[in-house]
Scaffold this active site. Structure first.
Site, PDB file in Angstrom:
ATOM      1  N   CYS A  38       7.790  -4.917  11.509  1.00 16.76           N
ATOM      2  CA  CYS A  38       7.144  -4.076  12.521  1.00 16.76           C
ATOM      3  C   CYS A  38       6.901  -2.655  12.029  1.00 16.76           C
ATOM      4  O   CYS A  38       6.097  -1.933  12.604  1.00 16.76           O
ATOM      5  CB  CYS A  38       8.008  -3.990  13.773  1.00 16.76           C
TER       6      CYS A  38
ATOM      7  N   ARG B 170       2.318  -8.735   7.297  1.00 14.45           N
ATOM      8  CA  ARG B 170       3.435  -9.584   7.701  1.00 14.45           C
ATOM      9  C   ARG B 170       4.678  -9.304   6.866  1.00 14.45           C
ATOM     10  O   ARG B 170       5.782  -9.282   7.386  1.00 14.45           O
ATOM     11  CB  ARG B 170       2.974 -11.048   7.536  1.00 14.45           C
TER      12      ARG B 170
END
Lengths: 449, 449
Positions: free
Chosen positions: A44, A128
């Protein structure tokens, strides 16, 4: 006899499970297999690293030697599991079959690549892994125009990160609003306008239809228009990685995730599998608002489920309840958060929804440094049970969305919340009546109509 | 026929009640009588005004003409109610008897003056109204040494405010810790050490035994020691103002507040009084943790109860639930918050308590700007129900204490909270697993022992 626990995957769910298992049974032999090169970081945070607020080194909390030394966990990075056999209870990697007493499947998800030509061109990226992030960082040096496909939270975070680094940024979204699945249109418009104030452009209501170029991406098309770019970032949602679950013959739910019990145990032909636990983005779990299965796919959910999966793999009897999936993001100076259902999601489930809204401040109205805050709360029109909320504030959104989440998980009616809810008050940290409670008051008035 | 509503008191409860009544019944004749000169301000902010962060003008949100013009409410400031007659339903002020159909009693509380000699000397102050604040401000000019009697939240806020203004500050507290009633000793020690780092001195375990001087205060004594000062601030707790309730013959509870129903109606000889509503610091209400009556005496509680009292005075049927009384204060760079019972309070009720504690950060561990956070949660050892919590953090304590408060009000068992609780996560605003949840995890482990 030493308990052999194998974990597949080193994301939030996998590493948490490994540590929880070892803590619960310090004698256990815990092995983690992962294809990733880096471990123990939060994907994140990648947009903020690319923006320059942190370095790659900052965000990697531990390496494999830390886990070996401090926790007695054996982690094999860059290692693909090639076979899993649920009958002989073995996992095969690097040509060796490893026996397990309990297996934790935490294979996560992968970014969905739209089935259109050109998505495999050079300078088309996903966000990712640290590997993805480093590729983007490298390509940024020669890049001027960036297209982001997908206006979800990751797409918007990446858009602002790239914009802050001086790129010309266009976001293309097939739905008619940003954050389409989990935010309501009125909240989303607020966020969009704010991002536009930085010079980010939006193309809504149009799916990206092609990705063009020779070796490298040169432009994309959407709605018969051409958008030049030298970098394309796919922020098009995450699909569960089902290769391993399929090898084990686990039941896959209608949303494309592994169906699990509240002990994070999967099913095979409808029957619970005793010695396997599944956690994180690969899982389909129950929604706390009673609308059936949901794909949570949040780091916080992965940790919560990973803890339970790890404890249970080591013989415990922990449970992880249904999820409301609260989320928060920081876009520039604005915290945007939500929980439970949005109006769009509620409509998909055929729920009639009534909403309430309030505006105010994060501190006493007159106290210096206070920021504006808008809270919107949704209830089921029939039962009056609170089923969702969204919040935009210049600070302190997170604790407040967790507060509403607690009420939603407990199935609280709006009227009951209004009667019992209390907020702590001090002029530098809140209004005397918090905006959350005012929003529920508005909701109760609207429910009466 | 026009409904006549009289409100006595213009604090958070009184003014909120007046506005709520008028909103509910726009035709009503709403009058407010108050002895105060200023209205529509938060007494909680006075320490920050004295510190110089805001002016008196900043904190007064409205004057009486605003209420007349915008809300149609008639407010009589500087006006003492000399008589109330519950039979003829009249309130007498300035020699005139005003009839009421519904009466809201929001007479608040006054600072308790310890029954020792000298507390009436010059330069002995309380912190309750803007008038008090202005007196202190005036006296500060010639003051060097300040003694604060009472190490509760207001006492500590005033201590730091005076210290920031360059005064020599000593706090005298009869209990053996700061924030003695509502904080646990381990949390309190943390706060005390932090205040000591600014040079504030503490005298604990000793009540102030005398206040000395000729016309002006010159020193105080505690434990046979003399503490010189040219200003003494009494932060010795608040007692309900019962003059008006006594005129009405209302039942007073064992804690010294007016006993009320959940509709904020008082009792007379055990019977509900229909046309009177009581709210705010004057009230004794039920505790949400099931330990009987409590005096909440918080601004946030006053607003919550004032809203219900006002609505019901205008014919509604609103309810205000039992209270956990969450609180928060900002001491320098530290937010200190709590909710429900402390260990001290729980012991008073004969409850056996088990606690859990966790330390962490307000943001992801590696994210710049994150602050330390400590969370402590208490549960009833027999039932495992969560009954209290305290939190120290460099930011964002408020939403998190409200979150725990919601769980406490709902009577949640620690194990159930651990199974269902979720937190929103984004690296700039939280850890992937919030410290609140980690504290409950620790609590659950301790409950197993």
């Amino acid at each position: 006899m030493v308990r052999k626990i194998v974990v597949i995957g080193s994301g939030a769910a996998g590493l948490t499970a490994a540590s929880a298992a070892k803590r619960r049974d310090p004698e256990a032999d815990v092995k983690v297999f992962t294809e990733d090169e880096y471990i123990a970081y939060s994907p994140c945070v990648i947009p903020w690293v690319l923006e320059g607020k942190l370095t790659w080194k900052d965000i990697v909390m531990h390496d494999t030697s830390f886990y070996t030394r401090e926790r007695g966990i054996d982690i094999r990075t860059g290692t693909k599991v090639t076979a899993v056999d649920g009958t002989s209870k073995t996992v095969t990697a690097d040509g060796t079959a490893y026996e397990y007493d309990a297996l934790v499947v935490a294979t996560g998800g992968s970014v969905f690549r739209p089935p259109i030509t050109g998505v495999d061109l050079k300078n088309v990226f996903v966000v990712r892994t640290i590997g993805n992030g480093k590729e983007i960082e490298k390509a940024m040096k020669g890049s001027e125009k960036v297209v982001i496909a997908g206006a979800g939270v990751i797409g918007l975070e990446m858009a602002l990160s790239m914009r802050h680094r001086g790129k010309d940024v266009t976001v293309i979204e097939m739905f008619d609003q940003v954050i389409p699945r989990i935010a309501d249109k009125d909240i989303a418009e607020h966020v969009q306008r704010y991002l536009e104030s930085f010079g980010i452009k939006f193309v809504l209501n149009e799916p990206m239809s092609s990705v063009c170029g020779d070796a490298e991406v040169k432009w994309v098309t959407a709605g018969n228009k051409k958008y030049e770019c030298d970098m394309l970032i796919l922020a098009t949602g995450v699909r569960a990685n089902l290769e391993i679950p399929r090898m084990l013959g686990l039941d896959i739910g209608k949303l494309g995730g592994v169906v699990v019990s509240n002990k994070m145990q999967p099913y095979r032909d409808g029957k619970l599998v005793d010695d396997v636990f599944v956690a994180g983005d690969v899982v389909q779990c129950e929604s706390a608002v009673g609308t059936g299965p949901t794909m949570s796919q949040l780091g916080s959910t992965a940790v919560k489920q990973g803890l339970v999966a790890g404890k249970n793999a080591a013989g415990a009897d922990a449970v992880s309840g249904a999820v409301a999936s609260p989320w928060v993001t920081v876009i520039g100076d604005v915290h945007v958060a939500g929980t439970g259902l949005s109006e769009n999601l509620a409509a998909q489930y055929g729920l009639k929804v009534v909403s309430g809204k309030a505006e105010g401040f994060t501190r006493a109205r007159y106290y210096p440094g206070g920021k504006r805050m808008t809270v919107k709360i949704l209830a089921d029109a029939d039962t009056h049970v609170m089923i969702g909320a969204q919040l935009i504030a210049g600070e302190d959104a997170t604790g407040r969305i967790d507060w509403i989440t607690e009420a939603i998980i407990q199935g609280t009616k709006a009227e009951d919340f209004l009667a019992h809810a209390e907020n702590a008050y001090c002029p530098p940290t809140s209004m005397v009546r918090d905006v959350v409670i005012s929003a529920v008051d508005d909701l109760c008035n609207n429910l009466k109509r």
